[in-house]
Design an enzyme around this catalytic site. Structure first.
Site, PDB file in Angstrom:
ATOM      1  N   LYS A  65       0.821  -1.214   0.000  1.00  0.00           N
ATOM      2  CA  LYS A  65       0.000   0.000   0.000  1.00  0.00           C
ATOM      3  C   LYS A  65       0.858   1.269   0.000  1.00  0.00           C
ATOM      4  CE  LYS A  65      -4.207  -2.140   1.500  1.00  0.00           C
ATOM      5  NZ  LYS A  65      -3.684  -3.521   1.656  1.00  0.00           N
TER       6      LYS A  65
HETATM    7  C1  LIG Z   1      -4.284  -4.624   1.086  1.00  0.00           C
HETATM    8  C2  LIG Z   1      -3.492  -5.862   0.937  1.00  0.00           C
HETATM    9  C3  LIG Z   1      -3.866  -6.865   0.021  1.00  0.00           C
HETATM   10  C4  LIG Z   1      -5.128  -6.792  -0.817  1.00  0.00           C
HETATM   11  O1  LIG Z   1      -5.081  -5.774  -1.792  1.00  0.00           O
HETATM   12  P1  LIG Z   1      -6.403  -5.251  -2.503  1.00  0.00           P
HETATM   13  O2  LIG Z   1      -5.990  -4.059  -3.258  1.00  0.00           O
HETATM   14  O3  LIG Z   1      -7.370  -4.927  -1.386  1.00  0.00           O
HETATM   15  O4  LIG Z   1      -6.925  -6.359  -3.359  1.00  0.00           O
HETATM   16  C5  LIG Z   1      -3.030  -7.981  -0.115  1.00  0.00           C
HETATM   17  N1  LIG Z   1      -1.919  -8.117   0.645  1.00  0.00           N
HETATM   18  C6  LIG Z   1      -1.535  -7.163   1.543  1.00  0.00           C
HETATM   19  C7  LIG Z   1      -0.305  -7.400   2.343  1.00  0.00           C
HETATM   20  C8  LIG Z   1      -2.302  -6.008   1.713  1.00  0.00           C
HETATM   21  O5  LIG Z   1      -1.916  -5.080   2.608  1.00  0.00           O
END
Ligand SMILES: *Cc1c(COP(=O)(O)O)cnc(C)c1O
Length: 467
Positions: free
Chosen positions: A110
């Site tokens: 993120k």
């Molecule tokens: C947020 C997250 C996901 C999922 O991503 P999306 O964009 O919600 O599909 C997968 N792995 C980690 C470590 C995350 O923080």
């Protein structure tokens, strides 16, 4: 470049205008009015670029209302905290390559979008002469990525609600060790849903929202989706540097369909992607949709707490952006689908299901706790690489879809250090923490504890919001 709503009720807006809101005013999601395309020569020209330079090129196709040199300055600043190449690729054998998206300050993917969003928010607010108070709820990763991207900014502050005592020690330390004046951690007596309901009630009070300059940076935020497109281009370029242009496939550990939505956009822009493999954990509402065409969100009681917690979702908000394309960009049909959802609890595109793979290359699979442990173990045994549980979900499902001669790129969405317990359960290894991480874990924590009480939260925001 203008942006419209999936439900047809928004005046076309430039990129900067979509930044400060979550949903479009008609309840839909912002999408490009027309998808830009990238031809083969342009792709080849992009091989020589650094990550921030590539980000400037890709983002520049969408953020046409921001001068190029400003964009270049922002992408440089956004990716400066990342070491080396920003997004390293490494092979783990059997045709699989990991794409490292978790080199940023909070060790999860993120950061990739949030670091850029922090830059562009401050920039847009400066141009408008206004301020923004971000109100959000987190069960871990999103909140810390937002706080680390926005800390120390002059025109943005963050009010982040989290469920008291329900985050891991690592997640708590990552958020609560921040002592910037513009970061407000609020631990609510309750679960994540209680936090989210508080946010919904306050953001739904339009007078309060306006008076306090409230905004959101949740997973449907358009700028986040656009910023994530960059690493699909980067990974394709690095994977084909040696062999020359060829199709590759991506596997994406998925929750809210945010990450893979960016891959879907990259493919529509002309990046030679063969398959987009969606990997779900036990909360596999999306795997169900891509296998059957029926989308049936679950309720809180049907949502399991798993060892890949950032994928523990009951519904996947960004799926609306895929449906919009599936129905030929007809907003009426999107509205209809979501009306079905409200009235009967599901919508049904079973008749279109074969098109998911044929036209869009999207296929899917599910991974369980036992699969994660086994995958962490097998990757460690063959390569000595330790992968986190979310990435393990990806590797497990990717193995089902590997094809001869097609590189399979698995997105590494977090570092294992965030999930040390599961790593220990899988391979009996205690992970070493770097000096920085040890300091963070031992630092004094800054958090306000609060009852699940709307009035207390209102008062706290009124007293601390930027204006
Ligand atoms: C947020 C997250 C996901 C999922 O991503 P999306 O964009 O919600 O599909 C997968 N792995 C980690 C470590 C995350 O923080």
């Amino acid at each position: 470049m203008q942006f419209i709503s999936t439900r047809g009720g928004m005046q076309p807006q430039p990129f900067s205008e979509t930044l400060l809101e979550g949903l479009a005013p008609d309840g839909g999601l912002a999408v490009p009015a027309e998808m830009p395309t990238v031809d083969t020569e342009t792709l080849e020209r992009w091989r020589a670029l650094t990550y921030p330079q590539l980000a400037t090129e890709v983002l520049g196709l969408f953020a046409t209302d921001i001068p190029r040199e400003d964009l270049a300055r922002m992408t440089e600043a956004a990716y400066a905290p990342f070491p080396g190449d920003v997004v390293p690729l490494r092979s783990i054998g059997d045709g699989l390559t990991l794409v490292g998206l978790s080199e940023g300050p909070t060790l999860a993917f993120k950061d990739m979008a949030m670091q850029f969003l922090g830059q562009v928010l401050e920039y847009a607010l400066e141009r408008k002469g206004s301020v923004l108070n971000i109100l959000g709820a987190t069960s871990g990763d999103t909140g810390s990525a937002a706080e680390h991207a926005l800390r120390g900014k002059d025109r943005v502050s963050v009010f982040m609600l989290s469920p008291q005592g329900r985050m891991s020690a690592f997640q708590r330390a990552q958020m609560f060790s921040l002592d910037d004046d513009n970061v407000h951690n609020i631990a609510i007596e309750g679960v994540f849903d209680d936090c989210q309901n508080l946010v919904k009630r306050l953001a739904g009070d339009l007078d309060f929202k306006r008076a306090q300059n409230l905004g959101a940076v949740n997973s449907i935020n358009l700028a986040r989706i656009i910023a994530q497109i960059v690493y699909y281009f980067w990974a394709w370029l690095r994977a084909t540097d040696a062999e020359g242009p060829t199709e590759v496939s991506f596997t994406v550990p998925s929750g809210n369909f945010g990450n893979i939505c960016s891959g879907f956009f990259a493919k529509q822009m002309g990046l030679p992607i063969r398959r987009l493999v969606l990997a779900a954990n036990e909360n596999n509402v999306l795997d169900e949709f891509f296998r059957t065409g029926v989308y049936r969100p679950r309720n809180a009681a049907q949502t399991l707490a798993t060892s890949s917690p950032s994928m523990d979702i009951s519904k996947a908000s960004n799926l609306e952006r895929f449906i919009f394309e599936l129905v030929g960009r007809d907003p009426e049909r999107v509205v209809e689908a979501w009306r079905d959802l409200d009235e009967q609890g599901y919508f049904d595109f079973a008749g279109d299901q074969p098109r998911f793979a044929l036209e869009y290359g999207i296929v899917s699979g599910t991974s369980t706790h036992a699969d994660r442990l086994e995958t962490i173990r097998s990757v460690y045994a063959s390569t000595e690489e330790i992968i986190d549980p979310h990435t393990a979900d990806g590797v497990k499902v990717a193995r089902q879809y590997v094809e001869e001669g097609v590189p399979m790129l698995v997105l590494e969405t977090a570092k294992p250090h965030k999930f040390a317990e599961t790593i220990n359960e899988a391979i009996g290894v205690e992970l070493d923490y770097s000096k920085e991480l040890r300091e963070m874990l031992g630092a004094p924590q800054h958090v306000t504890e609060m009852a699940d009480d709307e009035h207390a939260l209102r008062a706290f925001i009124e007293a601390n919001a930027l204006r």
